[in-house]
Design a protein around this motif. Sequence first.
Motif, PDB file in Angstrom:
ATOM      1  N   SER A  12       0.954  -0.855   0.219  1.00 51.20           N
ATOM      2  CA  SER A  12      -0.137  -0.003  -0.224  1.00 51.20           C
ATOM      3  C   SER A  12       0.941   1.108   0.089  1.00 51.20           C
ATOM      4  N   GLN A  24      -4.461   3.749   0.455  1.00 54.81           N
ATOM      5  CA  GLN A  24      -5.620   3.488   1.149  1.00 54.81           C
ATOM      6  C   GLN A  24      -6.704   3.017   0.384  1.00 54.81           C
ATOM      7  N   GLN A  27      -6.245  -0.772   0.692  1.00 55.53           N
ATOM      8  CA  GLN A  27      -6.563  -1.148   2.040  1.00 55.53           C
ATOM      9  C   GLN A  27      -7.952  -0.926   2.542  1.00 55.53           C
ATOM     10  N   ARG A  29      -9.985   1.714   2.382  1.00 59.64           N
ATOM     11  CA  ARG A  29     -10.364   2.951   3.103  1.00 59.64           C
ATOM     12  C   ARG A  29     -10.709   3.790   2.178  1.00 59.64           C
ATOM     13  N   ASP A  66       0.953   7.054   6.262  1.00 58.99           N
ATOM     14  CA  ASP A  66      -0.285   6.448   6.979  1.00 58.99           C
ATOM     15  C   ASP A  66      -0.671   5.315   6.592  1.00 58.99           C
ATOM     16  N   ALA A  67      -0.358   4.721   5.108  1.00 59.71           N
ATOM     17  CA  ALA A  67      -0.548   3.419   4.525  1.00 59.71           C
ATOM     18  C   ALA A  67       0.356   2.544   5.114  1.00 59.71           C
ATOM     19  N   PHE A  70      -0.657   1.767   9.193  1.00 59.21           N
ATOM     20  CA  PHE A  70      -2.011   1.373   9.300  1.00 59.21           C
ATOM     21  C   PHE A  70      -2.059  -0.108  10.144  1.00 59.21           C
TER      22      PHE A  70
END
Length: 74
Positions: A12, A24, A27, A29, A66-67, A70
């Motif tokens: 990701s 994201q 994932q 999201r 962030d990815a 997570f």
Amino acid sequence: MANQGSAGNVISAICNIFFPGLGQLVQGRLLAALIFAIVCVGGYALWWMVIPAIIAGVFHLWAIIDAATFKGNG
């Protein structure tokens, strides 16, 4: 995705390098993917104004981190 640093999170994060928000989306999201994509693409489109491009660069880096970090629901 399983845990921070898992293979799914690494994939990701790599996806986010090529297009912000794609990681994201991988994932699952959707809202986070849309926000990162809109802010980054909009900021990069306004590169000649400098400040939006800097903000987009910060958001792009944030999307990658962030990815990669997570943790999921459980």
